[in-house]
Each structure stands twice: as structure tokens, then as C-alpha cells.
Design an enzyme around this catalytic site. Sequence first.
Site, mmCIF file in Angstrom:
data_model
loop_
_atom_site.group_PDB
_atom_site.id
_atom_site.type_symbol
_atom_site.label_atom_id
_atom_site.label_comp_id
_atom_site.label_asym_id
_atom_site.label_seq_id
_atom_site.Cartn_x
_atom_site.Cartn_y
_atom_site.Cartn_z
ATOM 1 N N LYS A 42 53.186 33.448 41.182
ATOM 2 C CA LYS A 42 53.422 32.642 39.987
ATOM 3 C C LYS A 42 52.517 33.122 38.864
ATOM 4 C CE LYS A 42 52.878 27.734 38.616
ATOM 5 N NZ LYS A 42 52.582 26.376 39.148
ATOM 6 N N ASP B 283 51.098 25.039 45.408
ATOM 7 C CA ASP B 283 50.797 25.989 44.332
ATOM 8 C C ASP B 283 49.280 26.117 44.236
ATOM 9 O OD1 ASP B 283 53.519 25.301 43.984
ATOM 10 O OD2 ASP B 283 53.425 25.813 41.849
ATOM 11 N N LYS C 55 57.730 32.875 40.171
ATOM 12 C CA LYS C 55 57.754 31.645 39.390
ATOM 13 C C LYS C 55 56.978 31.845 38.081
ATOM 14 C CE LYS C 55 56.322 26.758 39.405
ATOM 15 N NZ LYS C 55 55.754 25.653 40.198
#
Length: 322
Positions: A222, A159, A258
Site C-alpha cells: 500500500k 494495514d 492499494k
Amino acid sequence: MATKDWVRNAGTELDLAWVESSRVNLPAAQRRAATHKTRRSVKKEWQAAWLLRAVQCIDLTTLDGDDTPGNVKRLCFKAQTPIRQDLVEQLGVEHKNITCGAVCVYSSRVSDAVRSLKDAGSSVPIASVAAGFPAGQTPMPQRLEEIRQAVSLGATEIDIVITRTHVLTGNWQALYDEVKAMREACGEAHLKTILATGHLGSLTNVYKASVVAMMAGSDVIKTSTGKEAVNATFPVALVMVRAIREYRERTGFKVGFKPAGGIRTAKDALSWLALMKEELGDEWTKPELFRIGASSLLGDIERQLFHHCTGRYAAAYQLPMA
């Protein structure tokens, strides 16, 4: 995260004409988002089934300055067995081997997660935040090295955070080059690109950043680090999933989504799953293409499943902590 029939996003050349021509209708996005959570939710056994699906989509997370090998171990064991075994048996899903989608930790704690999951006999994926999380303000060589180190230690998902300055100044080439370099540093690990939407200034910027990140090869986009004042919101999510839909229509590649930050209740999880089903379809209600970044959400889902099975709510001591 990978499945036999899912092809990773290979990315495309930077299409500045597409980026620069993009505009978001703010009132329409806000209106669509406002009506979403007012719709009637699923109930009874259908709600239980959706909550179990939500569990499978959780990136169970600990990103605190006081993280230790001990609480990472507890997190990993909870990710492997997220719901009390007696509840799993009452629900009749023991054969499903339900686990969380991944555990998410700092790169310095990846080795702890690897060791703990091995001790638990678990194949739950390990996600690591990297690239100067959460601010993304460290020099690029260090950011890339952190990614490589996390992968070498055993992380299978990374991430990363983008440089918000690139978005705020409209330097789309710099953003593209940055994310592409991070994708290369990931190797076989899947790249989840955090846009930090609370810092981007407008929904149009959110859309443009989403498109550029996907062009550069992001496997998942995300919303947030969870550290911003404003994290995952439905207007932002709507814009990002519409960008995912258009990118798939143009390129054929499926990119995951996400949301992260502030998602704490089972009701919230159901709303997010419903949004994915309505906007992108059933494939985006599964962990290959949908994750929820959360730390306390799992506890409320387990509490609701306890109520479904027993007709009463559990006391705090009756449910294992994550």
C-alpha cells in the site's frame, strides 16, 4: 479478501542481491506516469460499469481522532449499500449485490464495526490499521500486540506501517524481519503493508521496500497512510506495480496493490483502474488484488452514477453520507 483460487503470498527468503541491484529510471517513470492520465477515459455505460467495479474495490475508511460508534455504524451501513437502491435498479445490477471491498477503522473501533455489520446482515470484510499507525514509531512488542488484538476482535485484514528508518538507512534485513513478524502476528488475517512512500526519499527506495515487503509475506502493498504530505501518486504506483509484476514472475505469487490518500474523484478511480489493467491485467482490477483507500471517493462515484441514470447531478442531500 480470499478467494477459492487465490493462493496467499507465502513470502521468500530475503534476496539482498535482488534488492541491492535494483534501480529506477526516474525520467522514464515520470514520463510514463505523466502520459497515463492524459489518455481518453471510458464513457457512457462502460464508464458506469467501471465505476461500479471501483466501488467494489474501495476500502471505505474513517481514521479520525473523533471517530465514534455512531459514525462507524454509518460507515458500515454505507459499505453494505454503497449506491442508492433506485440507481442500482436502473443500472440493472441489483443481482450483483455490490458492496465496498472493506471498511477500514482503527483497532479500537473494530468491535464497533463487527457489531454494526452484524446488525446490517453484512459480510463486508473489516480492515484495521495497526502496528503504530500512522508513524510506526512505537516499540515492536506493542505494535505486534495491537495486530493480535485487532485480529482477536474480528479484523480480517490488517494495514500495518513499516519503520521508515529501515528504508532510509538501507537496513533491509531489519525491514524484512519486521514485516515477517507482523505477518506471523496476523495469522489468517491478510496483511497489507503501508510503505508511506512520501517518506522514503526516492523511487528506488520505493521499489526496494516493495520487494522486501513482498519477500516477507505481505498480501498487499500500500502506498500511504493518507497522513503524509505526499500520498498516492502515479510515479510511485508505477514503481510499486512493476515490483509486483517482477515478484510474480520470479516467485509465482500474486500480491495486491492499494493506493491511499488524495483519491477523491470518480475520474481518479478510473485512472487507477486503467493503470492496474494496463500494467498487471484484469485480475488486478478486482477487490481480491486491488483496493483503493478512500473516505470521500464513494460520494463522487455515486454522484456520477446518479448523473448517468438521470441526466442531472444530485444535490448533496439526495445521496446518503458515508
